[in-house]
Scaffold this active site. Structure first.
Site, PDB file in Angstrom:
ATOM      1  N   GLY A  71      -2.136   1.733  24.009  1.00 56.73           N
ATOM      2  CA  GLY A  71      -3.351   2.534  23.657  1.00 56.73           C
ATOM      3  C   GLY A  71      -2.992   4.191  23.755  1.00 56.73           C
ATOM      4  O   GLY A  71      -3.722   4.992  23.495  1.00 56.73           O
ATOM      5  N   PHE A 118     -14.060   0.252  16.850  1.00 57.38           N
ATOM      6  CA  PHE A 118     -14.193   0.401  18.121  1.00 57.38           C
ATOM      7  C   PHE A 118     -15.974   0.480  18.223  1.00 57.38           C
ATOM      8  O   PHE A 118     -16.547   0.086  19.143  1.00 57.38           O
ATOM      9  CB  PHE A 118     -13.904   1.667  18.751  1.00 57.38           C
ATOM     10  N   TYR A 135       1.036  -1.364  -0.070  1.00 63.02           N
ATOM     11  CA  TYR A 135      -0.042   0.171   0.107  1.00 63.02           C
ATOM     12  C   TYR A 135       0.682   1.349  -0.014  1.00 63.02           C
ATOM     13  O   TYR A 135       0.716   2.104  -0.891  1.00 63.02           O
ATOM     14  CB  TYR A 135      -0.985   0.012   1.129  1.00 63.02           C
TER      15      TYR A 135
END
Ligand SMILES: NC(=O)c1ccc[n+]([C@@H]2O[C@H](COP(=O)([O-])OP(=O)(O)OC[C@H]3O[C@@H](n4cnc5c(N)ncnc54)[C@H](O)[C@@H]3O)[C@@H](O)[C@H]2O)c1
Length: 312
Positions: free
Chosen positions: A207, A191, A145
């Site tokens: 996180g 999420f 990508y």
């Protein structure tokens, strides 16, 4: 001035919003898509419109249509999809760019490339400006990508220098909104879907890695402004929302907005996952008079409303 416009990848998340905005402005729009990650549902509202046409087409093959502008968006954008067939991903970016640039050359159309913040790789400078050359791994699982998109930018600028094509390049940062694919593994959709199903919210690493999140309407506005910018101005221009949030902050906002009972579940960080990504949008402000207007909570509310509709 109303134009005939080709949007490749027009049945995808961003492409369908772009087609809608262009058709609603009165333009005649041709959407070319192979439906790898796009869907007919995304363009259903446009199907009866006489100013809208769909072609099932893979951009790795040449396409001949008479148009005045081309937005080249065809390419799977999320890691789960672009890593599914990495050779096809590189072909889509590189052969797709060659084919669309060839079409622009033949029809003298203005052409805009949907490039990505992934061209900066795992950056050493924050926020990223357009003159930062990036730190990209050429042989990792994300390379199909990242390097495919870098090569597409190279092709755009070579066609500009060699054939004087009227090119525009935007580098899109994380964008979210209605019509994101529910299973594409991107953080916002992940999420929200997990929260709506009261399943564990998957946090990779600790996180604390940060991301910026641009709402789709803002992004589409920036893309169209770039397409309509003065002739000879090619970019590249960053388009994204400079607001920066940790994954934990994002998870907390989504949990609050969905009133979910989900708990956080921590998993190891995937290879080559950047710690931080934040656009410097000074150029977009100066050259396009553009900056995002939709705050994260408002954008999340719209996105949650969409996901509630599709997953019940
Ligand atoms: N959404 C983002 O946050 C983001 C960020 C950076 C860059 N971008 C770029 O914007 C563009 C659109 O992204 P998106 O989020 O809408 O992704 P998406 O996967 O929803 O849309 C991509 C579209 O391209 C189509 N497509 C894929 N390969 C094709 C091929 N060979 N021929 C024809 N069509 C093909 C898919 O079917 C899909 O409709 C992509 O080029 C992506 O790289 C998106």
């Amino acid at each position: 001035m109303l134009k005939k416009i080709l949007v490749t990848g027009g049945a995808g998340f961003l492409g369908s919003h772009l087609c809608e905005k262009l058709v609603n402005s009165g333009h005649d729009v041709v959407c070319a898509d192979n439906f790898f990650t796009g869907s007919k549902q995304n363009i259903t509202p446009l199907l009866g419109n006489p100013n809208f046409e769909v072609l099932r087409h893979d951009v790795t093959f040449p396409l001949y249509v008479e148009v005045e502008q081309i937005y080249n968006l065809a390419c799977p954008a999320s890691p789960v999809h672009y890593q599914f067939d990495p050779v096809q991903t590189t072909k889509t970016s590189v052969h797709g760019a060659i084919n669309m640039l060839g079409l622009a050359k033949r029809t003298k159309a203005r052409i805009l490339q949907a490039s990505t913040s992934e061209v900066y790789g795992d950056p050493e400078v924050h926020p990223q400006r357009e003159d930062y050359l990036g730190r990209v791994n050429p042989i990792g699982p994300r390379s199909c990508y990242d390097e495919g998109k870098r090569c597409a930018e190279t092709l755009f600028f070579d066609y500009y220098r060699q054939h004087q094509l009227d090119i525009k390049v935007v580098r899109i940062f994380n964008t979210y909104g209605p019509r994101m694919h529910p299973n594409d593994g991107r953080v916002v959709s992940n999420f929200i879907v997990q929260a709506l199903r009261n399943e564990g919210i998957t946090i990779y690493g600790d996180g604390q890695q940060t991301r910026s999140f641009c709402y789709v309407d803002d992004l589409i506005d920036g893309m169209i402004r770039m397409m309509e910018s003065e002739k000879g101005y090619c970019g590249p221009v960053n388009l994204g929302n400079p607001g920066n949030f940790t994954m934990l902050q994002l998870a907390e906002k989504i949990l609050a907005l969905t009133h979910s009972k989900s708990k956080l579940v921590f998993k190891p960080l995937p290879q080559d996952d950047p710690r931080q990504r934040q656009p410097d949008i000074t150029l977009a402000r100066d050259k396009l008079g553009w900056s995002p207007t939709v705050g994260l909570e408002d954008g999340l509310r719209e996105t949650i409303r969409y996901f509630r509709g599709i997953i019940g």
